[in-house]
Design an enzyme around this catalytic site. Sequence first.
Site, PDB file in Angstrom:
ATOM      1  N   TRP A 157       0.800  -1.225   0.000  1.00 15.40           N
ATOM      2  CA  TRP A 157       0.000   0.000   0.000  1.00 15.40           C
ATOM      3  C   TRP A 157       0.833   1.276   0.000  1.00 15.40           C
ATOM      4  O   TRP A 157       0.285   2.359  -0.165  1.00 15.40           O
ATOM      5  CB  TRP A 157      -0.909   0.017   1.239  1.00 15.40           C
ATOM      6  CG  TRP A 157      -0.144  -0.278   2.505  1.00 15.40           C
ATOM      7  CD1 TRP A 157      -0.027  -1.504   3.117  1.00 15.40           C
ATOM      8  CD2 TRP A 157       0.658   0.630   3.270  1.00 15.40           C
ATOM      9  NE1 TRP A 157       0.797  -1.405   4.230  1.00 15.40           N
ATOM     10  CE2 TRP A 157       1.232  -0.105   4.348  1.00 15.40           C
ATOM     11  CE3 TRP A 157       0.952   2.001   3.168  1.00 15.40           C
ATOM     12  CZ2 TRP A 157       2.069   0.474   5.288  1.00 15.40           C
ATOM     13  CZ3 TRP A 157       1.795   2.572   4.117  1.00 15.40           C
ATOM     14  CH2 TRP A 157       2.336   1.813   5.160  1.00 15.40           C
ATOM     15  N   ASN A 158       2.154   1.197   0.231  1.00 13.92           N
ATOM     16  CA  ASN A 158       2.876   2.449   0.480  1.00 13.92           C
ATOM     17  C   ASN A 158       3.128   3.275  -0.783  1.00 13.92           C
ATOM     18  O   ASN A 158       3.221   4.493  -0.719  1.00 13.92           O
ATOM     19  CB  ASN A 158       4.174   2.200   1.272  1.00 13.92           C
ATOM     20  CG  ASN A 158       5.108   1.250   0.585  1.00 13.92           C
ATOM     21  OD1 ASN A 158       4.730   0.550  -0.354  1.00 13.92           O
ATOM     22  ND2 ASN A 158       6.346   1.199   1.039  1.00 13.92           N
ATOM     23  N   ALA A 183      -2.812  -4.103  -2.745  1.00 11.46           N
ATOM     24  CA  ALA A 183      -2.989  -4.067  -1.289  1.00 11.46           C
ATOM     25  C   ALA A 183      -4.412  -3.642  -0.947  1.00 11.46           C
ATOM     26  O   ALA A 183      -5.006  -2.810  -1.636  1.00 11.46           O
ATOM     27  CB  ALA A 183      -2.004  -3.089  -0.685  1.00 11.46           C
ATOM     28  N   GLY A 237       6.413  -6.591  -0.246  1.00 13.48           N
ATOM     29  CA  GLY A 237       5.681  -6.588   1.018  1.00 13.48           C
ATOM     30  C   GLY A 237       6.584  -7.064   2.135  1.00 13.48           C
ATOM     31  O   GLY A 237       7.816  -6.970   2.048  1.00 13.48           O
ATOM     32  N   GLU A 259      10.562  -8.389  -3.090  1.00 16.62           N
ATOM     33  CA  GLU A 259      11.134  -7.139  -2.573  1.00 16.62           C
ATOM     34  C   GLU A 259      10.542  -6.968  -1.177  1.00 16.62           C
ATOM     35  O   GLU A 259       9.380  -6.597  -1.039  1.00 16.62           O
ATOM     36  CB  GLU A 259      10.793  -6.002  -3.526  1.00 16.62           C
ATOM     37  CG  GLU A 259      11.754  -4.851  -3.421  1.00 16.62           C
ATOM     38  CD  GLU A 259      11.275  -3.829  -2.435  1.00 16.62           C
ATOM     39  OE1 GLU A 259      11.611  -3.981  -1.229  1.00 16.62           O
ATOM     40  OE2 GLU A 259      10.562  -2.914  -2.832  1.00 16.62           O
ATOM     41  N   CYS A 293      10.287   1.078   2.293  1.00 18.22           N
ATOM     42  CA  CYS A 293      11.169  -0.021   2.675  1.00 18.22           C
ATOM     43  C   CYS A 293      12.634   0.385   2.642  1.00 18.22           C
ATOM     44  O   CYS A 293      13.473  -0.304   3.210  1.00 18.22           O
ATOM     45  CB  CYS A 293      10.912  -1.241   1.808  1.00 18.22           C
ATOM     46  SG  CYS A 293      10.786  -0.811   0.093  1.00 18.22           S
ATOM     47  N   GLU A 468      14.134  -4.723  -9.777  1.00 18.29           N
ATOM     48  CA  GLU A 468      13.108  -3.998 -10.540  1.00 18.29           C
ATOM     49  C   GLU A 468      13.744  -2.764 -11.164  1.00 18.29           C
ATOM     50  O   GLU A 468      14.561  -2.093 -10.527  1.00 18.29           O
ATOM     51  CB  GLU A 468      11.953  -3.615  -9.609  1.00 18.29           C
ATOM     52  CG  GLU A 468      11.247  -4.861  -9.076  1.00 18.29           C
ATOM     53  CD  GLU A 468       9.922  -4.572  -8.380  1.00 18.29           C
ATOM     54  OE1 GLU A 468       9.889  -3.716  -7.477  1.00 18.29           O
ATOM     55  OE2 GLU A 468       8.925  -5.226  -8.730  1.00 18.29           O
TER      56      GLU A 468
HETATM   57  P1  ADP Z   1       2.100  -4.956   5.145  1.00 22.29           P
HETATM   58  O1  ADP Z   1       2.292  -5.546   6.502  1.00 22.29           O
HETATM   59  O2  ADP Z   1       2.931  -3.797   4.851  1.00 22.29           O
HETATM   60  O3  ADP Z   1       0.656  -4.741   4.779  1.00 22.29           O
HETATM   61  P2  ADP Z   1       2.113  -7.467   3.764  1.00 22.29           P
HETATM   62  O4  ADP Z   1       3.266  -8.304   3.361  1.00 22.29           O
HETATM   63  O5  ADP Z   1       1.232  -7.976   4.832  1.00 22.29           O
HETATM   64  O6  ADP Z   1       2.688  -6.042   4.132  1.00 22.29           O
HETATM   65  O7  ADP Z   1       1.200  -7.154   2.501  1.00 22.29           O
HETATM   66  C1  ADP Z   1       1.691  -6.979   1.187  1.00 22.29           C
HETATM   67  C2  ADP Z   1       0.734  -7.617   0.204  1.00 22.29           C
HETATM   68  O8  ADP Z   1       0.643  -9.016   0.516  1.00 22.29           O
HETATM   69  C3  ADP Z   1      -0.696  -7.076   0.258  1.00 22.29           C
HETATM   70  O9  ADP Z   1      -1.217  -7.080  -1.060  1.00 22.29           O
HETATM   71  C4  ADP Z   1      -1.409  -8.101   1.123  1.00 22.29           C
HETATM   72  O10 ADP Z   1      -2.788  -8.199   0.885  1.00 22.29           O
HETATM   73  C5  ADP Z   1      -0.719  -9.383   0.691  1.00 22.29           C
HETATM   74  N1  ADP Z   1      -0.799 -10.444   1.696  1.00 22.29           N
HETATM   75  C6  ADP Z   1      -0.829 -10.329   3.037  1.00 22.29           C
HETATM   76  N2  ADP Z   1      -0.888 -11.530   3.630  1.00 22.29           N
HETATM   77  C7  ADP Z   1      -0.893 -12.463   2.634  1.00 22.29           C
HETATM   78  C8  ADP Z   1      -0.922 -13.898   2.593  1.00 22.29           C
HETATM   79  N3  ADP Z   1      -0.965 -14.619   3.692  1.00 22.29           N
HETATM   80  N4  ADP Z   1      -0.904 -14.493   1.386  1.00 22.29           N
HETATM   81  C9  ADP Z   1      -0.847 -13.751   0.262  1.00 22.29           C
HETATM   82  N5  ADP Z   1      -0.816 -12.409   0.234  1.00 22.29           N
HETATM   83  C10 ADP Z   1      -0.827 -11.752   1.395  1.00 22.29           C
END
Ligand code: ADP
Length: 488
Positions: A157-158, A183, A237, A259, A293, A468
Amino acid sequence: MPLSIHRDDLLPGRNFIGRWCEAQQGRRFDVIDPATDTVFASVPDSGADDARAALDAAHAAFPAWRAVPAKQRAQILKRWNDLIMAHREDLGRLISREQGKPLAEGRGEVVYAASYVEWFAEEATRANGDVIPAPVTGRRMFALKEPVGVVAAITPWNFPAAMIARKIAPALAAGCTVVCKPAEDTPLTSLALVKLAGEAGVPPGVLNIVTASRERAAEVVDVWLDDARVRKISFTGSTPVGKQLARRSADTLKKLSLELGGNAPFIVFDDADLDAAVDGLMVAKFRNGGQTCVSPNRVFVHTSVHDVFVDKLAARVGALKVGPATEPESQIGPMINARAVDKIERHVIDALERGARIAVGGTRLVSLGTNYYAPTVLAGTDATMACTCEETFGPVVPVTRFDTEAEVVAAANATPFGLAAYFYSRDVKRIWRVADALEAGLVGINEGALAAEAAPFGGVKESGYGREGSVHGLDEYMQMKYLCQGQL
Ligand code: ADP
């Protein structure tokens, strides 16, 4: 309404799977304005059936898209770039509205996102292979580059526009088709970008997007991880989620770009230009309120310049204007959500309990709303504190003293992460020595702003792998095929 947009149809509010559509189960989830913590839109809360439909569409579209001449794919991407730039104001407002960053940063992100689209439009036509001198007579040998196939892009989301652009532009340039899950906090900008991609001429089925709440993220992504038709995962993420994707995609041995999180050191040596170092730190740390990040998470300052540096830094940090994106003077917006502010608060309290002191800031700004935190400098931090071990992802600068170069390089590298690192020095020998010794994918030397479409962006160690942007970015979406023709 200062963040309203001119083209309402840039808010389709639906998935795109060859056409705009609702989630098959008809569910939706709310999009929250982080500035006010109130609901302002909703999008489909997709599930496994939607993920499968998106993958079917991308898989069906792949043979035709890979056959489109690279020059034609490049022209489509150039039109996409032009449309993104033409809608810079609307997209900038959307980013600020759903993500919270100041409007100047929202607009800036649009230009940054477009720069990747333009870059990969140009790179599309340069996916050259090799003609290899044959070691025996009667043979011709070639190495060709081919698109890997369907790519699944999962974004954070950032940077709601830039993260999408950095993944989708090289995938389309390479001739891959895409399924994407943005996100849950920031789905609107990505839907607007997909809408503009369609207007630019990306054929239906080539770029598919499904939105999902955090509760359904894994349900959607797991379909793609388990299906052998997805040949590449591109994820930005957190490190725990990245590792989970790597594990689950192992059964079908997909290509991966991850990343992940960082814990960037920022070192100020005694021979540094201190004012330049403060300037660089302000840029690197406070972009997007510290929610990047590559944001410096541990600042090390040589003991001989420590006190002067902290005073200069605290004066600058204390002068930062915090407020919603609707206020033109805002330099720091709200954090993305309550979870983010809770983490920042936890880190500051932990540091104080372990002996750090506040040079400036150190509080929530409840008068502005629930998601605001004061830009903060903590002095006297050390390696035992949560704020130096975990990524704070907020406007907090922990400052730690050091005495020797060897000690600070060891401290900088004493983390499982290795995304960005920064240092300030005017000694040319030290510059090369330290640049070589730092375990990081990106190193800023007397520079706080590193990212550029022409540069390879990515980490080492548990910050992930893959790059990237740059001339290497396209290869992440291609595979090599060796052809050997005999009997000549
Ligand atoms: P943050 O903590 O910054 O939100 P995340 O790694 O949790 O970072 O999220 C990054 C992306 O990964 C988002 O699109 C989120 O919806 C997705 N995401 C989070 N949890 C899962 C999961 N268990 N499996 C697949 N995608 C996920």
